[in-house]
Design a protein around this motif. Structure first.
Motif, short mmCIF file in Angstrom:
data_model
loop_
_atom_site.label_atom_id
_atom_site.label_comp_id
_atom_site.label_asym_id
_atom_site.label_seq_id
_atom_site.Cartn_x
_atom_site.Cartn_y
_atom_site.Cartn_z
N ASP A 83 1.23 -11.70 6.38
CA ASP A 83 -0.08 -11.39 5.81
C ASP A 83 -0.66 -12.65 5.15
OD1 ASP A 83 -2.14 -9.66 5.01
OD2 ASP A 83 -1.14 -9.17 3.12
N HIS A 84 -1.94 -12.90 5.38
CA HIS A 84 -2.65 -14.03 4.75
C HIS A 84 -1.94 -15.38 4.90
CE1 HIS A 84 -5.95 -11.83 2.95
NE2 HIS A 84 -5.10 -10.90 2.61
N HIS A 186 -9.04 -6.94 -3.24
CA HIS A 186 -7.59 -7.09 -3.33
C HIS A 186 -7.14 -6.72 -4.74
CE1 HIS A 186 -7.75 -10.02 0.18
NE2 HIS A 186 -6.84 -9.15 0.53
N HIS A 214 -8.52 -4.68 4.20
CA HIS A 214 -7.64 -5.21 3.14
C HIS A 214 -8.06 -4.55 1.84
CE1 HIS A 214 -5.53 -8.79 5.05
NE2 HIS A 214 -6.20 -8.22 6.03
N ASN A 236 -4.33 -2.30 4.85
CA ASN A 236 -3.35 -3.01 4.02
C ASN A 236 -3.26 -2.33 2.67
OD1 ASN A 236 -3.49 -4.77 6.18
ND2 ASN A 236 -3.45 -6.59 4.88
ZN LIG Z 1 -5.53 -9.00 2.16
#
Ligand SMILES: [Zn+2]
Length: 288
Positions: A83-84, A186, A214, A236
């Motif tokens: 992820d990321h 986030h 996300h 996510n």
């Molecule tokens: Zn994210």
């Protein structure tokens, strides 16, 4: 068993559901996520975020191999996803470990540079037969907390992903799915989430690839249903699972041993993950 995103997206598309992607920072996360996926007989994504290297005990070096082993042993398809990822070298490290999927996050870069770097990441992922996600648009929260973006910009799409740009980006890079900005944040929400549902539909139609959401924690089940109906196929989710674990462990009365915390935390996270996964896959009470 191991799977890529491309192995599990067609069924998600057909059923109009989303697959949950849960960040892993400890062993109890893995147990909670896999126990739930096997209970519901659903595929799942276990993700390790490059951004978590610094804030958590686990690193890619320690957690990655454990994630791989546990995914291989699972009775349901499990995507082991980075992820990321922000460095190509870090992405390659995950691929070498056997990760079946990676995300390159160039959303902080100027558009053309994001396209160029994403193309490089796509080429690399393809060499390892892995699926690849990328991102355009700016999201508030942990990874971009210095960008000055505020939440709830439904009336102002200036920081959100532009559908025409998204279509151009997907055509130029060939990514399998796209993380977009349409109002999620986030980490924790400090005011009521206000998502641009119409934009999700426009992005899905313009790109013709699964849209990734996300910042899935803290969004109501009603709102999950709406974004899924409009084309989100991967959600996510981490923060609320983590909070549930803390609450579960914290509720113990006079524990004597650390393993009691670990067990209580795992059990509480499993319940939270199950609630989310039931909603994403239409196996919750509202859908039955
Ligand atoms: Zn994210």
């Amino acid at each position: 068993m191991l799977a890529t995103l491309n192995d599990i997206y067609p069924d998600a598309q057909k059923r109009r559901i989303a697959v949950g992607a849960f960040n892993i920072v400890n062993f109890e996360n893995i147990l909670a996520v896999l126990e739930t996926a096997e209970k519901l007989n659903e595929p799942v994504i276990m993700a390790f975020a490059q951004t978590h290297e610094e804030n958590h005990i686990a690193t890619l070096d320690t957690m990655g191999p454990v994630m791989m082993l546990m995914a291989e042993q699972a009775k349901v398809p499990v995507v082991v996803h980075l992820d990321h990822g922000v460095n190509i070298s870090y992405i390659e490290k995950a691929l070498k470990m056997g990760f079946t999927s990676v995300m390159f996050d160039g959303s902080a870069l100027p558009y053309e540079e994001n396209v160029a770097k994403t193309k490089e990441a796509v080429k690399l992922a393809r060499a390892y037969h892995a699926s690849i996600e990328a991102e355009i648009g700016k999201m508030a929260g942990i990874t971009l907390n210095n960008s000055g973006i505020t939440e709830n910009r439904k009336s102002n799409r200036s920081n959100y992903t532009d559908p025409a740009e998204a279509a151009d980006f997907v055509a130029k890079t060939g990514v399998d799915c796209l993380a977009c900005s349409f109002g999620t944040v986030h980490g924790e929400y400090f005011s009521e989430p206000n998502l641009d549902f119409d934009l999700v539909k426009e992005l899905s139609e313009a790109t013709n690839v699964p849209i990734v959401m996300h910042g899935g924690s803290g969004v109501s089940h009603e709102d999950y249903k709406k974004v899924i109906a409009n084309g989100v196929r991967k959600i996510n989710y981490f923060t609320y699972m983590d909070k549930a674990g803390a609450a579960g462990a914290g509720a113990l009365k006079e524990p004597n041993y650390f393993h009691e915390y670990a067990q209580a935390g795992k059990d509480a996270m499993q319940k939270d993950v199950e609630s989310a996964m039931r909603c994403f896959t239409n196996k919750d009470e509202g859908s039955l």
